[in-house]
Design an enzyme around this catalytic site. Structure first.
Site, PDB file in Angstrom:
ATOM      1  N   CYS A   1       3.929 106.862 -16.318  1.00 20.54           N
ATOM      2  CA  CYS A   1       5.120 106.064 -15.994  1.00 20.54           C
ATOM      3  C   CYS A   1       4.854 104.576 -16.160  1.00 20.54           C
ATOM      4  O   CYS A   1       5.733 103.831 -16.597  1.00 20.54           O
ATOM      5  CB  CYS A   1       5.599 106.370 -14.582  1.00 20.54           C
ATOM      6  SG  CYS A   1       6.386 107.984 -14.463  1.00 20.54           S
TER       7      CYS A   1
ATOM      8  N   ASN B   1      12.470 112.815  -9.428  1.00 25.38           N
ATOM      9  CA  ASN B   1      11.597 113.720 -10.152  1.00 25.38           C
ATOM     10  C   ASN B   1      12.258 115.091 -10.287  1.00 25.38           C
ATOM     11  O   ASN B   1      13.021 115.534  -9.420  1.00 25.38           O
ATOM     12  CB  ASN B   1      10.206 113.812  -9.520  1.00 25.38           C
ATOM     13  CG  ASN B   1      10.176 114.284  -8.084  1.00 25.38           C
ATOM     14  OD1 ASN B   1      11.035 113.950  -7.285  1.00 25.38           O
ATOM     15  ND2 ASN B   1       9.142 115.028  -7.741  1.00 25.38           N
TER      16      ASN B   1
ATOM     17  N   CYS C   1       8.916 112.586 -14.084  1.00 24.69           N
ATOM     18  CA  CYS C   1       8.779 111.719 -12.907  1.00 24.69           C
ATOM     19  C   CYS C   1      10.073 110.938 -12.670  1.00 24.69           C
ATOM     20  O   CYS C   1      10.860 110.714 -13.593  1.00 24.69           O
ATOM     21  CB  CYS C   1       7.625 110.744 -13.101  1.00 24.69           C
ATOM     22  SG  CYS C   1       6.005 111.522 -13.213  1.00 24.69           S
TER      23      CYS C   1
ATOM     24  N   CYS D   1       2.584 106.805 -11.697  1.00 25.82           N
ATOM     25  CA  CYS D   1       1.432 107.394 -12.371  1.00 25.82           C
ATOM     26  C   CYS D   1       1.154 106.610 -13.663  1.00 25.82           C
ATOM     27  O   CYS D   1       1.961 105.776 -14.080  1.00 25.82           O
ATOM     28  CB  CYS D   1       1.688 108.872 -12.674  1.00 25.82           C
ATOM     29  SG  CYS D   1       2.901 109.176 -13.985  1.00 25.82           S
TER      30      CYS D   1
ATOM     31  N   GLU E   1      10.905 118.821 -11.376  1.00 23.96           N
ATOM     32  CA  GLU E   1       9.752 119.640 -11.709  1.00 23.96           C
ATOM     33  C   GLU E   1      10.147 120.850 -12.546  1.00 23.96           C
ATOM     34  O   GLU E   1      11.327 121.196 -12.644  1.00 23.96           O
ATOM     35  CB  GLU E   1       9.039 120.082 -10.425  1.00 23.96           C
ATOM     36  CG  GLU E   1       8.455 118.918  -9.666  1.00 23.96           C
ATOM     37  CD  GLU E   1       7.733 119.317  -8.401  1.00 23.96           C
ATOM     38  OE1 GLU E   1       7.037 118.442  -7.851  1.00 23.96           O
ATOM     39  OE2 GLU E   1       7.838 120.479  -7.932  1.00 23.96           O
TER      40      GLU E   1
ATOM     41  N   GLU F   1      10.543 107.754 -12.126  1.00 21.93           N
ATOM     42  CA  GLU F   1      10.621 106.487 -12.844  1.00 21.93           C
ATOM     43  C   GLU F   1      11.117 106.688 -14.269  1.00 21.93           C
ATOM     44  O   GLU F   1      11.964 105.947 -14.764  1.00 21.93           O
ATOM     45  CB  GLU F   1       9.247 105.799 -12.897  1.00 21.93           C
ATOM     46  CG  GLU F   1       8.656 105.531 -11.538  1.00 21.93           C
ATOM     47  CD  GLU F   1       7.767 106.672 -11.027  1.00 21.93           C
ATOM     48  OE1 GLU F   1       8.226 107.842 -10.972  1.00 21.93           O
ATOM     49  OE2 GLU F   1       6.614 106.392 -10.671  1.00 21.93           O
TER      50      GLU F   1
END
Length: 145
Positions: free
Chosen positions: A97, A50, A61, A94, A52, A63
């Site tokens: 994803c 990830n 993210c 999430c 940010e 993934e």
């Protein structure tokens, strides 16, 4: 289908790759580093973490980071993805994803780990009635890769 091709040793190897890349995560806001590792039929594993951003909506993210790296390497048919968040706690993908990965293989195995060990799910279990190119009908032919 493809989930049957995965052995326990492949699950372990895939999860270890996710844990290894987790250390590269850029998570200064959530302090929640996540790593993802995607397995392809040739045995290659592509990883991502990830990343940010101060504008939280721009956060990527792990993934999606891994799948984007895979697409950049001309790999578009994943067999499995392992996701590693906080040690000993499940870190399922999430919703965004799940949908993103569904595009590439709704039958891929999602490998997670908790204190009891590794768990494998089929992505389509985690995203029932996911949206795919099949729903686009003739419109899908307008944009070819």
């Amino acid at each position: 289908m493809e989930a049957q091709l995965l052995t326990e040793s492949k699950y372990v190897r895939l999860m270890q790759a996710a844990k290894d890349v987790r250390t590269s995560a850029y998570a200064p806001y959530s302090h929640f580093p996540v790593g993802a590792a995607i397995l392809f039929s040739d045995g290659e594993i592509v990883t991502g973490c990830n990343v940010e951003n101060a504008s939280f909506g721009l956060t990527v993210c792990a993934e999606r980071s891994a799948m984007c790296a895979a697409v950049a390497a001309s790999k578009k048919h994943p067999l499995a993805v392992a996701i590693a968040g906080e040690e000993g706690k499940l870190c399922p993908p999430c919703g965004a994803c799940r949908q993103f990965l569904y595009e590439f293989n709704p039958q891929m195995t999602v490998v997670l780990e908790d204190a009891a060990g590794l768990i494998g799910y089929q992505l389509s279990e985690l995203l029932p009635a996911g949206f795919s190119a099949d729903e686009l009908g003739e419109e899908k032919n307008k944009c070819k890769n």
